[in-house]
Design an enzyme around this catalytic site. Sequence first.
Site, PDB file in Angstrom:
ATOM      1  N   HIS A 128      10.489   5.385   5.741  1.00 53.16           N
ATOM      2  CA  HIS A 128      10.771   3.558   5.612  1.00 53.16           C
ATOM      3  C   HIS A 128      11.250   3.963   3.847  1.00 53.16           C
ATOM      4  O   HIS A 128      10.943   4.521   2.834  1.00 53.16           O
ATOM      5  CB  HIS A 128      10.220   2.541   5.445  1.00 53.16           C
ATOM      6  CG  HIS A 128       8.695   2.283   4.494  1.00 53.16           C
ATOM      7  ND1 HIS A 128       7.469   3.536   5.478  1.00 53.16           N
ATOM      8  CD2 HIS A 128       8.664   2.144   3.193  1.00 53.16           C
ATOM      9  CE1 HIS A 128       6.536   3.437   3.984  1.00 53.16           C
ATOM     10  NE2 HIS A 128       7.588   2.606   3.316  1.00 53.16           N
ATOM     11  N   ASP A 130      11.002   1.416   1.169  1.00 47.88           N
ATOM     12  CA  ASP A 130      10.962  -0.246   0.644  1.00 47.88           C
ATOM     13  C   ASP A 130      11.376  -1.047   0.553  1.00 47.88           C
ATOM     14  O   ASP A 130      12.609  -0.708  -0.663  1.00 47.88           O
ATOM     15  CB  ASP A 130      10.017   0.034  -0.333  1.00 47.88           C
ATOM     16  CG  ASP A 130       8.931   0.565  -0.702  1.00 47.88           C
ATOM     17  OD1 ASP A 130       7.834   1.548  -1.672  1.00 47.88           O
ATOM     18  OD2 ASP A 130       8.296   1.068   0.498  1.00 47.88           O
ATOM     19  N   HIS A 184      10.354   7.140   2.851  1.00 45.23           N
ATOM     20  CA  HIS A 184       8.603   8.059   1.998  1.00 45.23           C
ATOM     21  C   HIS A 184       8.313   7.781   3.348  1.00 45.23           C
ATOM     22  O   HIS A 184       8.419   6.744   4.141  1.00 45.23           O
ATOM     23  CB  HIS A 184       8.123   7.747   0.869  1.00 45.23           C
ATOM     24  CG  HIS A 184       8.208   6.409   0.618  1.00 45.23           C
ATOM     25  ND1 HIS A 184       9.234   5.566   0.140  1.00 45.23           N
ATOM     26  CD2 HIS A 184       6.740   4.942   0.725  1.00 45.23           C
ATOM     27  CE1 HIS A 184       8.936   3.662   0.220  1.00 45.23           C
ATOM     28  NE2 HIS A 184       6.962   4.199   0.689  1.00 45.23           N
ATOM     29  N   ARG A 194      -7.917   7.412   3.062  1.00 49.07           N
ATOM     30  CA  ARG A 194      -7.306   7.326   1.879  1.00 49.07           C
ATOM     31  C   ARG A 194      -6.633   6.409   1.527  1.00 49.07           C
ATOM     32  O   ARG A 194      -6.742   5.119   2.623  1.00 49.07           O
ATOM     33  CB  ARG A 194      -6.286   8.088   2.555  1.00 49.07           C
ATOM     34  CG  ARG A 194      -5.065   8.144   1.093  1.00 49.07           C
ATOM     35  CD  ARG A 194      -3.555   9.175   1.463  1.00 49.07           C
ATOM     36  NE  ARG A 194      -3.116   9.009   0.485  1.00 49.07           N
ATOM     37  CZ  ARG A 194      -1.734   8.178   0.009  1.00 49.07           C
ATOM     38  NH1 ARG A 194      -1.552   7.193   1.779  1.00 49.07           N
ATOM     39  NH2 ARG A 194      -1.018   7.497  -1.260  1.00 49.07           N
TER      40      ARG A 194
HETATM   41  C1  LIG Z   1       8.677  -6.821   1.796  1.00 47.11           C
HETATM   42  C2  LIG Z   1       7.744  -6.019   1.877  1.00 47.11           C
HETATM   43  C3  LIG Z   1       7.512  -5.363   4.057  1.00 47.11           C
HETATM   44  C4  LIG Z   1       5.905  -3.908   4.102  1.00 47.11           C
HETATM   45  C5  LIG Z   1       5.170  -4.350   2.817  1.00 47.11           C
HETATM   46  C6  LIG Z   1       6.250  -4.703   1.534  1.00 47.11           C
HETATM   47  C7  LIG Z   1       7.405  -3.720   1.137  1.00 47.11           C
HETATM   48  C8  LIG Z   1       7.007  -2.392   2.158  1.00 47.11           C
HETATM   49  C9  LIG Z   1       7.172  -2.566   4.066  1.00 47.11           C
HETATM   50  C10 LIG Z   1       6.441  -2.309   4.408  1.00 47.11           C
HETATM   51  C11 LIG Z   1       5.234  -1.199   4.384  1.00 47.11           C
HETATM   52  C12 LIG Z   1       7.484  -0.956   4.892  1.00 47.11           C
HETATM   53  C13 LIG Z   1       7.114  -0.041   6.015  1.00 47.11           C
HETATM   54  C14 LIG Z   1       7.042  -1.119   7.418  1.00 47.11           C
HETATM   55  C15 LIG Z   1       6.645  -2.024   7.446  1.00 47.11           C
HETATM   56  C16 LIG Z   1       6.051  -2.836   8.431  1.00 47.11           C
HETATM   57  C17 LIG Z   1       5.038  -1.657   7.073  1.00 47.11           C
HETATM   58  O1  LIG Z   1       4.668  -0.599   7.767  1.00 47.11           O
HETATM   59  O2  LIG Z   1       3.111  -2.522   6.434  1.00 47.11           O
HETATM   60  C18 LIG Z   1       5.738  -3.085   6.421  1.00 47.11           C
HETATM   61  C19 LIG Z   1       5.882  -4.354   5.474  1.00 47.11           C
HETATM   62  C20 LIG Z   1       5.720  -5.207   5.985  1.00 47.11           C
HETATM   63  O3  LIG Z   1       6.919  -5.472   7.027  1.00 47.11           O
HETATM   64  O4  LIG Z   1       4.092  -5.978   6.097  1.00 47.11           O
HETATM   65  O1  LIG Z   2       0.424   4.625   0.830  1.00 45.99           O
HETATM   66  C1  LIG Z   2       1.045   5.361   0.307  1.00 45.99           C
HETATM   67  O2  LIG Z   2       0.923   6.588   0.150  1.00 45.99           O
HETATM   68  C2  LIG Z   2       2.597   4.345   1.169  1.00 45.99           C
HETATM   69  C3  LIG Z   2       2.270   3.206   1.443  1.00 45.99           C
HETATM   70  C4  LIG Z   2       3.596   2.517   1.664  1.00 45.99           C
HETATM   71  O3  LIG Z   2       4.632   2.923   1.543  1.00 45.99           O
HETATM   72  C5  LIG Z   2       4.399   0.734   1.354  1.00 45.99           C
HETATM   73  O4  LIG Z   2       3.017   0.587   1.591  1.00 45.99           O
HETATM   74  O5  LIG Z   2       5.436   0.925   1.500  1.00 45.99           O
HETATM   75 FE   LIG Z   3       6.463   2.178   0.958  1.00 45.81          FE
END
Ligand SMILES: C=C1C[C@]23C[C@H]1CC[C@H]2[C@]1(C)CCC[C@@](C)(C(=O)O)[C@H]1[C@@H]3C(=O)O
Ligand SMILES: O=C(O)CCC(=O)C(=O)O
Ligand SMILES: [Fe+2]
Length: 263
Positions: A128, A130, A184, A194
Amino acid sequence: MTLSNKLRAQRKPNSLWGHSIAHNARFSSKLPWKETFSFGYHENSPDSVVGFFKSTLGMDFEPAGKVYQKYCEEMKKLALSITELLAISLGLDRSYYREFFEDGCSIMRCNSYPPCQEPSLVLGTGPHCDPTALTILHQDQVGGLEVFVNDKWYKVRPRPHALVVNIGDTFVALTNGVYKSCLHRAVVNRHSERRSLAFFLCPREDKVVAPAPKLAPGGSRKYPDFTWSDLLRFTQRHYRADQSTLPKFTEWLLSLQDRTLYS
Ligand SMILES: C=C1C[C@]23C[C@H]1CC[C@H]2[C@]1(C)CCC[C@@](C)(C(=O)O)[C@H]1[C@@H]3C(=O)O
Ligand SMILES: O=C(O)CCC(=O)C(=O)O
Ligand SMILES: [Fe+2]
């Protein structure tokens, strides 16, 4: 955090704040192999973080809340300083983005990635960008963060006392695409948990995200005006953030505007 505390702090539907296990309340497939605890940080409410810890986890967590309050204050200061460097790199006044972000409510996220017996079959966090503007990540020494560059995944090796900073989609739109957001992911391993702390810089929800005129010569725009609230709602209600969030959001927003225009 004990199970009872995780249940007490469980993320409510349509809320970003609180504890989540694999986001299983939001997604039914490709569940991330992680637990998260998220809360907002607004410098205008000096005890918002401590208050959140006490209200969701109880008085015992007041000391932890104070630590995270201070951590968020420092991350906000650092993030605003980084935006000054970005402004200077674009030939803008150094305070241009500082003023845009300083009254915003940022997102703080604690990630925990348990070990997995079959690490090649899961992802801690899928690929994804951010959706936010700037991310400052503190990771422990276990390793697992990877970035996608020139069609390959590269490990971002942990370095003691170093933070990882990456650009998000909101900053891409703010610079009319001059800056790119970083693709990333987080992989897991068989042996060790982790942990990482991600501070996401966001503007105030009603702030209109639009590039400085200098970055859109002749009005040449790559993205429509939108508010951070629009993009946040899109990721929370309509689309799971991935590598295509910004183009998909642009498509969705323009289709909404067309419908409104012609309805
Ligand atoms: C605005 C946001 C949505 C998420 C948390 C923040 C910034 C990063 C986003 C996220 C981590 C990107 C990957 C998918 C996601 C669903 C996750 O894995 O947590 C995303 C977060 C979210 O939607 O809660
Ligand atoms: O834990 C990590 O190294 C990345 C986490 C991340 O990309 C996120 O929370 O948006
Ligand atoms: Fe991220």
